[in-house]
Design a protein around this motif. Structure first.
Motif, PDB file in Angstrom:
ATOM      1  N   ARG B 291      -0.933  30.338  -9.561  1.00 25.19           N
ATOM      2  CA  ARG B 291       0.479  30.067  -9.904  1.00 25.19           C
ATOM      3  C   ARG B 291       0.575  28.858 -10.843  1.00 25.19           C
ATOM      4  N   GLU B 292      -0.306  27.889 -10.593  1.00 29.49           N
ATOM      5  CA  GLU B 292      -0.342  26.711 -11.458  1.00 29.49           C
ATOM      6  C   GLU B 292      -0.679  27.122 -12.900  1.00 29.49           C
ATOM      7  N   ILE B 447     -14.117  25.048  -9.611  1.00 28.96           N
ATOM      8  CA  ILE B 447     -13.381  23.761  -9.573  1.00 28.96           C
ATOM      9  C   ILE B 447     -12.581  23.669  -8.282  1.00 28.96           C
ATOM     10  N   PRO B 448     -12.344  22.431  -7.794  1.00 24.14           N
ATOM     11  CA  PRO B 448     -11.630  22.280  -6.525  1.00 24.14           C
ATOM     12  C   PRO B 448     -10.155  22.637  -6.668  1.00 24.14           C
ATOM     13  N   VAL B 449      -9.644  23.344  -5.646  1.00 23.24           N
ATOM     14  CA  VAL B 449      -8.201  23.604  -5.561  1.00 23.24           C
ATOM     15  C   VAL B 449      -7.733  23.097  -4.199  1.00 23.24           C
ATOM     16  N   ALA B 450      -6.561  23.506  -3.751  1.00 22.15           N
ATOM     17  CA  ALA B 450      -6.009  22.930  -2.517  1.00 22.15           C
ATOM     18  C   ALA B 450      -6.931  23.163  -1.319  1.00 22.15           C
ATOM     19  N   ARG B 477      -7.567  21.673 -18.065  1.00 18.67           N
ATOM     20  CA  ARG B 477      -6.093  21.696 -18.119  1.00 18.67           C
ATOM     21  C   ARG B 477      -5.516  21.693 -16.711  1.00 18.67           C
ATOM     22  N   LEU B 478      -6.173  22.387 -15.776  1.00 18.13           N
ATOM     23  CA  LEU B 478      -5.691  22.370 -14.388  1.00 18.13           C
ATOM     24  C   LEU B 478      -5.879  20.980 -13.800  1.00 18.13           C
ATOM     25  N   GLN B 479      -6.999  20.352 -14.147  1.00 22.23           N
ATOM     26  CA  GLN B 479      -7.283  19.023 -13.600  1.00 22.23           C
ATOM     27  C   GLN B 479      -6.366  17.959 -14.211  1.00 22.23           C
ATOM     28  N   ASP B 483      -4.095  17.155  -8.921  1.00 20.07           N
ATOM     29  CA  ASP B 483      -4.969  16.076  -8.444  1.00 20.07           C
ATOM     30  C   ASP B 483      -6.072  16.573  -7.512  1.00 20.07           C
ATOM     31  N   TRP B 484      -6.183  17.884  -7.341  1.00 17.72           N
ATOM     32  CA  TRP B 484      -7.131  18.409  -6.350  1.00 17.72           C
ATOM     33  C   TRP B 484      -8.547  17.871  -6.554  1.00 17.72           C
ATOM     34  N   HIS B 485      -8.938  17.733  -7.826  1.00 20.13           N
ATOM     35  CA  HIS B 485     -10.322  17.314  -8.113  1.00 20.13           C
ATOM     36  C   HIS B 485     -10.547  15.837  -7.818  1.00 20.13           C
ATOM     37  N   LEU B 486      -9.455  15.092  -7.616  1.00 18.50           N
ATOM     38  CA  LEU B 486      -9.615  13.647  -7.376  1.00 18.50           C
ATOM     39  C   LEU B 486      -9.858  13.318  -5.909  1.00 18.50           C
ATOM     40  N   ALA B 487      -9.612  14.285  -5.032  1.00 20.63           N
ATOM     41  CA  ALA B 487      -9.755  14.012  -3.603  1.00 20.63           C
ATOM     42  C   ALA B 487     -11.200  13.630  -3.277  1.00 20.63           C
ATOM     43  N   ALA B 488     -11.340  12.558  -2.535  1.00 16.87           N
ATOM     44  CA  ALA B 488     -12.687  12.096  -2.164  1.00 16.87           C
ATOM     45  C   ALA B 488     -12.872  12.246  -0.663  1.00 16.87           C
ATOM     46  N   PRO B 489     -14.083  12.569  -0.239  1.00  8.36           N
ATOM     47  CA  PRO B 489     -14.340  12.661   1.199  1.00  8.36           C
ATOM     48  C   PRO B 489     -14.262  11.277   1.827  1.00  8.36           C
TER      49      PRO B 489
END
Lengths: 477, 492
Positions: B291-292, B447-450, B477-479, B483-489
């Motif tokens: 959808r994004e 790539i990371p998503v939700a 472009r999605l990144q 912000d999904w790719h910025l999430a850190a463990p």
């Protein structure tokens, strides 16, 4: 009941490239163990093969020389088996689609007739290393210098019917690979290895008998002896009511016999499949034409030309085309001396004898083609007699310079001055009145005596033809 | 009133940001390398992402990089600390391939990918853990023990490039290399919440990369963003005369393509990638990302890849067949593990290989040997190659309608350690969405998503041959938009 022998040969010939077929390591023979094996030859993890273009060129040249089809697309496959001198656990070879397809060569049989032998295929592959069992007590040494050396495996049809035919075919292939410069053909160093598939069947039988594969045939003599032994062994087996077992047999030259190495049941399942590290080998017409562009005149064609152009006998022509160096030498002598017949006689006669006596190769002759041609020129222009020419040849062989130098130094120039010869004749006739009288009374035999005396008096230098003519005139009754 | 903004810690900076600081003299590579080495020392004992840490060599390389930077030389990777999957040969530094067989192996050469990244100035911190000989989807087959997922230490990181994925996710290095034979970059990237791209077969040289299945293996970068991946791939890609299967195809400027607008982009969604077996949470997360993309101007088209259900069985004929031959060189004769006191040659082979290889490797060697055996070759290997063509044809037809194909990278989020070790088929099904691209030789990126229940989810984007630039652009472009790719463990 008569038996028919059926033989097919597999010949591995080492291709004369500077580097290996899939790596840049050198192929020079005789280096210290494992000094000519790079990471690729050692089968280290992560290394990859890259095909040596020159090996392909040489294979194509061979294909052309035997009038074979050259595959526009051929495939390298892996032949999988474990052996300590096989570093990757597989040999890269060609299996279903070889680079050289069906071809043929012609051999000369004992009775002088010609026979065509079919070549099924010839494919490129890499050699394995060497296991050294003798040098280490209770251990095996591995020398991987030879691993990855390019080979062309030439497979014949089962077209040969005797050990002699098999030898003639093997010699023919040996002649061709050396002639076109794709291999040094050195059998002692393993550059030319022959395996024979041998079977027998009753005459008139259409089906082939069970075959055995003979290995360790590292000379043409052993090839002939091994096949001869094996044929007798198979016939004896069948006549005794037993059967031939399909197996690989090793020839033992010391005992002149073949021994079982492994049977079909013990044979490996090689699990051939296309090597994913190498793309299909695709050759376009331009590549093939370029590879074959500088092929020399081939031995059969040259032999035929010698026969027709120079009027040589089949025998002389065959001798002169035994190898390319000899044929080239002969042609140079004929050109320099201006007489092909004399050139053939000298090359096949004095020169061959001298080479043989001193154990030298054609390329090591101290008498160059130009020198021998120069000698023939002096025979033809009557500077020297044929008899003295042999003396001149020996002197040239021993390094005394060219024909003219030897003739001058030794004072061998032929005596052709009629006045001089007549003076000698007069003296001889005067000294032998009895023999002169005999000749004149019809005893022709005495003529030879006079020739001998005149030649002796001239120290062999008098022109024999002139001596004949002048003597005849002088003794005329 | 003055307020203080907490500066981002070094390990949260992208490669582009780090490069800027290094070039501007605000940071040295030695400082940065020390920072990462300290994190490895502190955090890796729990993760087991590294098999070998090369601190001294890394600091020497960093010093060298600083000298180059001081002279105004070098590029965006100069002085950037990275890690290599332990499948890439590194001159003088052990390359184990996750196996006891190569526990003692030190290569006398660098892999091309290693050499090119070194030439670009990257600093190698060490070698990362992996499934033995890259055979596995959970990093549990490694001789050096399993890698833990930094998002949940009781879960697997995916495999086979699990060490690289965990190390990048846990910020133990700025980026890492991986290899992908059936999903081994994309699946662990998805399970660890990072970006991983498997380029077109032949895009990155395989020289010096220990072979698993030669017709499928391909190296690629594993990073925290598409932008970083573009920087690494730029250095890694290109023709190599030492690899006959490497492509003589010019390498485009990946960075220059990142900003391209996505309006009118045609995205294909294969119905086979959204059927039974796909976790509902993962499906929802993927739909959210789609959808994004629609918001970014893309058009969604339903497509079919009818032969994709055959990809797992085909793969498990082709890959084991090739591996059975590729791993024959590990025979205890010249290098690697050799058993004690063999009775004879056969015993040397059998014992060395029995001791040197783990059970998954042995299983695949046996499957492959069987598939290539006389009498079975046609039924298995040849048939598999034929189906492989059909699978490629599916993609060819799809790319007549769409620009890229999207779907989940993996059917579930990371599963608990040990959960699938006794069920190889369940394990193999992890790669059901990734294997087909290897069989066809196509590029794919994850790539990371939700996330789902706090665990990362990967979106897979598959492109046509040599469309890496487009994949990186679409991912970037999605990144930029999310912000999904910025999430850190969490820091363990």
């Amino acid at each position: 009941m008569a038996w028919e022998t059926v033989i097919g040969l597999e010949i591995h010939t080492q291709l004369a490239t500077r580097s290996k077929i899939f790596s840049g390591a050198p192929t020079t023979f005789g280096a210290a163990p494992n000094t000519q094996a790079c990471a690729i030859d050692l089968g280290l993890p992560g290394v990859l093969p890259v095909l040596n273009r020159q090996a392909v060129v040489l294979a194509v040249r061979f294909g052309r020389a035997i009038e074979a089809e050259i595959a526009e697309r051929s495939i390298f496959a892996r032949k999988n088996y474990f052996y300590p001198d096989l570093p990757k656990g597989y040999q890269i070879s060609q299996y279903e689609l070889p680079v050289v397809g069906r071809g043929r060569v012609t051999i000369v049989l004992d009775d002088g007739s010609l026979k065509t032998i079919g070549v099924t295929r010839a494919h490129l592959e890499e050699d394995a290393g060497k296991s050294l069992h003798e040098d280490f007590h209770g251990l095996t040494g591995i020398d991987l210098n030879r691993a990855g050396t390019p080979l062309l495996e030439i497979v014949s049809e089962p077209d040969m019917r005797s050990a002699k035919e098999a030898v003639a075919y093997a010699r023919k292939i040996h002649q061709i690979v050396r002639w076109i410069g794709i291999s040094d053909g050195n059998m002692q160093e393993g550059s030319f290895r022959v395996d024979a598939n041998v079977s027998v069947r009753r005459e008139g039988e259409a089906r082939l008998g069970t075959r055995t594969e003979l290995k360790n045939l590292n000379s043409f003599r052993f090839l002939e002896k091994a096949i001869t032994f094996e044929v007798e062994r198979q016939i004896e087996l069948i006549e005794a009511g037993s059967r031939v077992v399909q197996e690989t047999r090793l020839y033992d030259p010391e005992r002149d016999e073949t021994r079982s190495m492994r049977t079909k049941e013990e044979a490996n399942d090689y699990r051939y499949f296309p090597d994913p590290d190498l793309l299909p080998l695709v050759l376009d017409t331009a590549f093939i034409e370029q590879a074959a562009a500088d092929l020399p005149e081939l031995p059969d064609a040259k032999r035929e030309r010698f026969r027709t152009a120079y009027g040589h006998t089949e025998y002389d022509a065959s001798l002169l085309t035994a190898n390319r160096e000899l044929a080239d030498y002969f042609e140079a002598v004929a050109a320099a001396g201006g007489d092909a017949k004399l050139a053939a006689n000298w090359v096949n006669g004095e020169l061959a004898a001298a080479l043989n006596r001193d154990g030298r190769e054609m390329t090591e002759s101290p008498v160059s083609a130009e020198m021998l041609g120069g000698l023939i020129t002096r025979i033809r222009d009557n500077t020297i007699s044929g008899k003295l020419a042999k003396q001149v040849f020996e002197a040239m062989w021993n390094g005394e310079g060219d024909a003219d130098a030897v003739i001058a130094a030794r004072g061998l120039k032929q005596l052709t001055d009629s006045g001089e010869i007549e003076r000698i004749i007069d003296a001889i006739v005067a000294a032998n009145p009895e023999q002169a009288a005999q000749y004149r009374s019809g005893k022709d035999k005495v003529f030879g005596f006079f020739v001998g005396q005149v030649m002796k008096a001239s120290k062999g230098k008098a022109n024999p033809q002139q001596v004949n003519e002048l003597l005849k005139a002088r003794l005329k009754p | 009133m003055a307020y203080h903004i907490e500066p981002k810690p070094l390990h949260e900076l992208t490669i582009a940001e780090l490069a800027q600081r290094l070039r501007g003299g605000k940071l040295t590579s030695v400082e940065l390398t020390h920072h990462y080495l300290e994190r490895i020392k502190r955090l890796d004992p729990q993760l087991n992402a590294f098999v070998t840490v090369a601190a001294d060599a890394a600091l020497a390389a960093a010093t060298h990089a600083d000298a180059r930077l001081a002279r105004g030389e070098g590029g965006p990777l100069t002085g950037i600390p990275i890690a290599h999957k332990d499948i890439f040969c590194t001159r003088g530094l052990r390359t184990s391939c996750g196996s006891r067989m190569l526990d003692n192996f030190i290569a006398p050469y660098d892999a091309t990918a290693v050499e090119r990244l070194a030439a670009a100035g990257a600093v190698v911190l060490g070698k990362t853990n992996m499934d033995e000989f890259a055979m596995g989807s959970s990093n549990e087959t490694s001789f050096y023990g399993p890698v833990k997922n930094p998002w949940d230490l009781d879960r697997v990181p995916g495999g086979s490039s699990g060490g690289s994925a965990a190390a990048v996710a846990a910020r133990l290095c700025a980026a890492a290399t991986g290899t992908d034979t059936g999903g081994s970059i994309r699946q662990p990237a998805a399970l660890c919440g990072i970006t991983g791209i498997k380029p077109t077969y032949g895009r990155v040289s395989r020289w010096g990369m220990i072979a698993f299945a030669s017709s499928l293996d391909q190296a690629g970068p594993m990073t925290r963003s598409a932008e970083d991946a573009a920087l690494l791939l730029q250095a890694m890609a290109g023709f190599d005369p030492r690899d006959s299967t490497s492509a003589e195809e010019a390498v485009p400027d990946y960075g220059a393509q990142l900003g391209t607008d996505l309006a009118g982009l045609r995205i294909g969604l294969p119905r086979e990638y959204f059927g039974a077996g796909l976790d509902a949470g993962v499906a929802a997360s993927i739909q959210g990302a789609i959808r994004e993309y629609e918001r970014l101007g893309a058009r969604i088209i339903d497509i079919s890849l009818p032969n994709s259900p055959l990809s797992v069985p085909v793969y498990y004929v082709v890959a084991p067949a090739e591996c059975s031959s590729n791993l024959a060189r590990f025979d205890g004769v010249r290098y690697g593990h050799r058993c004690e006191a063999p009775r004879d040659l056969e015993d040397l082979y059998k014992c060395s290989r029995a001791e040197g290889f783990g059970s998954e490797v042995k299983r695949r060697i046996m499957i492959g040997t069987y598939a290539l055996s006389a009498g079975y070759y046609d039924a298995y290997y040849l048939k598999a190659q034929q189906i492989r063509h059909l699978i490629s044809d599916d993609f060819r037809r799809a790319f007549e309608q769409v620009d890229v194909i999207m779907g989940p990278t993996s059917p579930t989020t990371a599963f608990p350690l040990g959960a699938k070790m006794d069920d190889p088929v369940a394990m193999y099904l992890n790669d059901i969405y990734t294997i087909a691209t290897n069989l066809a030789g196509l590029p794919g990126i994850s790539i990371p998503v939700a996330p789902v229940d706090g665990m990362p989810v990967g979106l897979q984007i598959i492109g046509d041959y040599f469309q890496e630039g487009r994949l990186l652009n679409i991912a970037h472009r999605l990144q930029q938009a999310t912000d999904w790719h910025l999430a850190a463990p969490p820091e363990v």
